[in-house]
Design an enzyme around this catalytic site. Structure first.
Site, PDB file in Angstrom:
ATOM      1  CE1 TYR A   1      -3.448  -2.550  -0.122  1.00 27.72           C
ATOM      2  CE2 TYR A   1      -4.536  -1.269   1.577  1.00 27.72           C
ATOM      3  CZ  TYR A   1      -4.564  -2.281   0.649  1.00 27.72           C
ATOM      4  OH  TYR A   1      -5.702  -3.015   0.488  1.00 27.72           O
TER       5      TYR A   1
ATOM      6  CE1 TYR B   1      -9.391  -0.245  -0.082  1.00 29.67           C
ATOM      7  CE2 TYR B   1     -10.032  -2.542   0.193  1.00 29.67           C
ATOM      8  CZ  TYR B   1      -9.118  -1.517   0.376  1.00 29.67           C
ATOM      9  OH  TYR B   1      -7.937  -1.766   1.025  1.00 29.67           O
ATOM     10  CG  HIS B   2      -9.366  -3.447  -3.951  1.00 35.77           C
ATOM     11  ND1 HIS B   2      -9.472  -4.681  -3.332  1.00 35.77           N
ATOM     12  CD2 HIS B   2      -8.398  -2.782  -3.265  1.00 35.77           C
ATOM     13  CE1 HIS B   2      -8.607  -4.754  -2.332  1.00 35.77           C
ATOM     14  NE2 HIS B   2      -7.940  -3.609  -2.273  1.00 35.77           N
TER      15      HIS B   2
ATOM     16  CG  HIS C   1      -5.126  -0.012  -3.401  1.00 36.76           C
ATOM     17  ND1 HIS C   1      -4.541  -0.943  -4.228  1.00 36.76           N
ATOM     18  CD2 HIS C   1      -5.749  -0.718  -2.433  1.00 36.76           C
ATOM     19  CE1 HIS C   1      -4.803  -2.163  -3.780  1.00 36.76           C
ATOM     20  NE2 HIS C   1      -5.547  -2.049  -2.697  1.00 36.76           N
TER      21      HIS C   1
END
EC number: 1.1.3.9
Length: 680
Positions: A313, A536-537, A622
Site C-alpha cells: 500500500y 474499494y479496489h 487503490h
C-alpha cells in the site's frame, strides 16, 4: 506460463461454491425469475431477475436432450448444449436469443455454466446484445471474457429498454466448438432514465476474468494491462509468487489473459510507476519486497531487484532523472516507519534514503501506522525532488540525493481553514507547467469514516518553497472516498465512483454520479450517472482515444461485491451538438516519436487545430495514479495544417517516459493520441 484454466483447476479447492436456491416440490423447480444459483464470487446487477414464465428462446444449434429451453427450466442439472456428432460439430460463434414478450428495463444478464463437472461448452469470449424488435441489434452492450470455472457469470451494463436479449458465445474456454448453458437470467432495473445530452455517456461494459485492482496503459500498444492477485477474485492467503493478469485491446475488443510466475511476485496492493525508460515498475504488496518490471515493447514481465524495505500500500513516483521514489507501506511487510528509497533503472538497484523520513507525512488514522503511511499523493518535481500533497493534512518536500531529506511544505489549507486528513482521496496534476494540482475527497480514516467534499488547488513553485493552496470551487457535489479520477486532454478532471462512507469490500453508500472539474471556470459539473458500483479496489485510466476506462472493485473472495468488469465513459467533448460522435481531428504525421526535454516537435493534421496537450501514460491502484500529469502546449502554426511546439525544458515538469499527444479543434474535440517518448 500457465493459462487461467489450469490455474483455476489448481485453486478449485478454494473457489466458492454456488448457492442453490431450494426447488419447490415437483422436481425441476420454477422457471420464474428469482436467481436460482447465485454465485458468491461476483456482483449481480442492481435490480431483480425478470420472470421467465412466458419467455420464448431460440438457439443456433442444439443437441437432442439439451434443447434451448433447458437453460431456463430452473434446474441446474440440465443444460442447453450445441449439436455434436459424427457429421461434425458447428463452430462458434453460437447464439442464444431470448424473447421476453414484453419490454423491460434491462441492466444485466447472468449465465450459469453446466454443473456436471464437464467443461465442454464453457463460454470464453462473448457478446451481449439488446433489441426492441428482434431484428436491429446494434453494437454490444457488453463483451469480453469470463473466467473459466463453473461459477455464475454476470454481464452488468447500463439500463436500456428492450424486449430481446442475445448472448453470443464467440469462443469456448478450452478452444472447443461447443457452447453450453445450465441457466440464464436477465435482470431489470427499477426504472429507466435516458442519459441527458451534454453530460457524457457510459458504455459499453467489458467483462473480465479477473477483478482489476491494478492497471496500466501499455504505451506501445494502447492496451489496458490489469491484474488482481494470485486468484482472480481474492488476495488473502496468498502462497506468493503468482499474479493473474488480463489485457484489453481497445482496437479489437479482445480480452486476453496471462498468469505471471516469472517474477515470483504476487503483485496485489503494490506501488506502480512508469520509470524514465518507459518500463512499468511494480513494487511490494503481497510479496512485500519484490519488484516486477513490465516492458511494453516486448510484452514481457522481468524480475527486478528486491526493495530495501518490505512494503504494501505504498506509493511511488517517477522523478526528474527517471528514477523511482517510494515511501511508506505498512499494510504488508511489517508495521514500522518505512522511510524512502529510490530505484535506479540504469543500475537496477534500490538505494535507501534514511533521512527521507516517513513520519512527517503520516495521517492520524485510528488504526495507527498500519494505515497512516498508505497511498501517499506523490509528484516527481524539479531537481530530483518529490512533492507529497497528501493524504495527510501535512505536505512535504522530499529530496533524493545522498541519504535523502524531507522539509515541511506547510498544511493543506485555505480561507476555509486547515483541511483534515483525506485518506483514499485523489490528487491530479492537471497543469504541470504551472505546477497545478487538484486534490479532492477522501476521509480522515482509512475505513469506517465519512468522506469529505473538500477540494483544493495546490500550486507548486521551486522545490522547498511553500506552495499556494486555495479551496477549489465550492468543493465536490458528492462526498467520496475510494473514488478514482483522470485528467483529460482539455485540462479538466473526470472524477467517478467512491462511497460516502468508506467501508472496504462493501458496496454501501455508493456514488453513481461522476463530476468533471473545469479549472478555467473553477467549477465542478455533474455528469450522467452509471449503474455499476465502483468503490474499494476500483481503477480509472485515460485511454489514448480520449475516453475513460473505469473498472473493478472488490477482490474479496466469497463475497457479493466482486466486480469482474470495466466500463467506458465517453466525455461530452467527443459528441457534437446533435448528440452524435463528432468528427475528430487527426494527427497525420509527427517529426519524431522521441524527443529530449526542451526539444521541438512538428506535426501535421488533417484539419485546423487550436490546442494541444501532452498527458503522461497512467498507472492506477487503490485511488493512486502518480504517473498521469498534463502539459498544455503552445502551438506555432507553420502554415496550412502544420504546427510545432516545444516540450518544457525541465524534466521535473516533462518527466521522462511515454506521453500521449492530443490535438483539439475549435470545438474542443480531441484527436486520438500519438505516443511520444520524452527522454532526458
Amino acid at each position: 506460463m500457465k493459462h487461467f484454466l489450469s490455474l483455476a483447476l489448481c485453486f478449485s479447492s478454494i473457489n466458492a461454491v454456488a448457492v442453490t436456491v431450494p426447488h419447490k416440490s415437483g422436481g425441476t423447480g420454477s422457471p420464474e425469475g428469482s436467481l436460482q444459483f447465485l454465485s458468491l464470487r461476483a456482483s449481480a446487477p442492481i435490480g431483480s431477475a425478470i420472470s421467465r414464465n412466458n419467455w420464448a428462446v431460440t438457439c443456433d444449434s442444439a443437441q437432442s436432450g439439451n434443447e434451448c429451453n433447458k437453460a431456463i427450466d430452473g434446474n441446474k442439472d440440465t443444460f442447453w448444449h450445441t449439436f455434436y456428432g459424427a457429421n461434425g460439430d458447428p463452430k462458434p460463434p453460437h447464439t442464444y436469443t431470448i424473447d421476453m414478450k414484453t419490454t423491460q428495463n434491462v441492466n444485466g444478464l447472468s449465465m450459469l455454466p453446466r454443473q456436471d463437472g464437464n467443461q465442454n461448452g464453457w463460454i470464453g469470449r462473448h457478446e451481449v446484445y439488446l433489441s426492441s424488435d428482434g431484428t436491429n441489434w446494434g453494437s454490444p452492450v457488453a463483451s469480453g471474457s469470463w473466467f473459466a470455472d463453473s461459477t455464475t457469470k454476470y454481464s452488468n451494463f447500463e439500463t436500456r429498454p428492450a424486449r430481446y436479449v442475445r448472448l453470443v458465445a464467440v469462443t469456448e474456454a478450452n478452444g472447443q466448438p461447443w457452447t453450453s448453458i445450465a441457466e440464464i437470467n436477465v435482470f431489470q432495473a427499477s426504472s429507466y432514465t435516458a442519459p441527458q445530452p451534454g453530460l457524457g455517456r457510459w458504455g459499453p461494459t467489458i467483462d473480465l476474468p479477473i477483478v482489476p485492482a491494478a492497471a496500466a496503459i501499455e504505451p506501445t500498444s494502447g492496451r489496458v494491462l490489469m491484474w488482481s492477485s494470485y486468484r482472480n477474485d481474492a488476495f488473502g492467503g496468498s502462497p506468493g509468487g503468482i499474479t493473474l493478469t488480463s489485457s484489453w485491446d481497445p482496437s479489437t475488443g479482445i480480452v486476453s489473459d496471462r498468469t505471471v510466475t516469472v517474477t515470483k511476485h504476487d503483485m496485489f496492493c503494490p506501488g506502480i510507476s512508469m520509470d524514465g525508460n518507459g518500463q512499468i515498475v511494480v513494487t511490494g504488496g503481497n510479496d512485500a519486497k519484490k519488484t516486477s518490471l513490465y516492458d511494453s515493447s516486448s510484452d514481457s514481465w522481468i524480475p527486478g531487484p528486491d526493495m530495501q524495505v518490505a512494503r504494501g500500500y505504498q506509493s511511488s513516483a517517477t522523478m526528474s532523472d527517471g528514477r523511482v521514489f517510494t515511501i511508506g507501506g505498512s499494510w504488508s511487510g511489517g508495521v514500522f516507519e518505512k522511510n524512502g528509497e529510490v530505484y535506479s533503472p540504469s543500475s537496477k538497484t534500490w538505494t535507501s534514503l534514511p533521512n527521507a523520513k516517513v513520519n512527517p507525512m503520516l495521517t492520524a488514522d485510528k488504526q495507527g501506522l498500519y494505515r497512516s503511511d498508505n497511498h501517499a499523493w506523490l509528484f516527481g518535481w524539479k531537481k530530483g525532488s518529490v512533492f507529497q500533497a497528501g493524504p495527510s493534512t501535512a505536505m512535504n518536500w522530499y529530496y533524493t540525493s545522498g541519504s535523502g531529506d524531507v522539509k515541511s511544505a506547510g498544511k493543506r489549507q485555505s480561507n476555509r481553514g486547515v483541511a483534515p486528513d483525506a485518506m483514499c482521496g485523489n490528487a491530479v496534476m492537471y497543469d504541470a507547467v504551472k505546477g497545478k494540482i487538484l486534490t479532492f475527497g477522501g476521509s480522515p480514516d482509512y475505513q469506517d469514516s465519512d468522506a469529505t467534499t473538500n477540494a483544493h488547488i495546490i500550486t507548486l513553485g521551486e522545490p522547498g518553497t511553500s506552495p499556494n493552496t486555495v479551496f477549489a470551487s465550492n468543493g465536490l457535489y458528492f462526498a467520496r472516498t475510494f473514488h478514482t479520477s483522470v485528467v483529460l486532454p482539455d485540462g479538466s478532471t473526470f472524477i467517478t465512483g467512491g462511497q460516502r462512507r468508506g467501508i472496504p469490500f462493501e458496496d454501501s453508500t455508493p456514488v453513481f454520479t461522476p463530476e468533471i472539474y473545469v479549472p478555467e471556470q473553477d467549477t465542478f459539473y455533474k455528469q450522467n450517472p452509471n449503474s455499476i458500483v465502483r468503490v474499494y479496489h476500483s481503477i480509472s485510466l485515460l485511454l489514448p482515444d480520449g475516453r475513460v476506462f473505469n473498472g473493478g472493485g472488490g477482490l474479496c473472495g466469497d463475497c457479493t461485491t466482486n466486480h469482474f468488469d470495466a466500463q467506458i465513459f465517453t466525455p461530452n467533448y467527443l459528441y457534437n451538438s446533435n448528440g452524435n460522435l463528432a468528427t475528430r481531428p487527426k494527427i497525420t504525421r509527427t517529426s519524431t516519436q522521441s524527443v529530449k526535454v526542451g526539444g521541438r516537435i512538428t506535426i501535421s493534421t488533417d484539419s485546423s487545430i487550436t490546442k494541444a496537450s501532452l498527458i503522461r501514460y497512467g498507472t492506477a491502484t487503490h485511488t493512486v495514479n502518480t504517473d498521469q500529469r498534463r502539459i498544455p502546449l503552445t502551438l506555432t502554426n507553420n502554415g496550412g495544417n502544420s504546427y510545432s511546439f516545444q516540450v518544457p525544458s525541465d524534466s521535473g515538469v516533462a518527466l521522462p517516459g511515454y506521453w500521449m499527444l492530443f490535438v483539439m479543434n475549435s470545438a474542443g474535440v480531441p484527436s486520438v493520441a500519438s505516443t511520444i517518448r520524452v527522454t532526458q
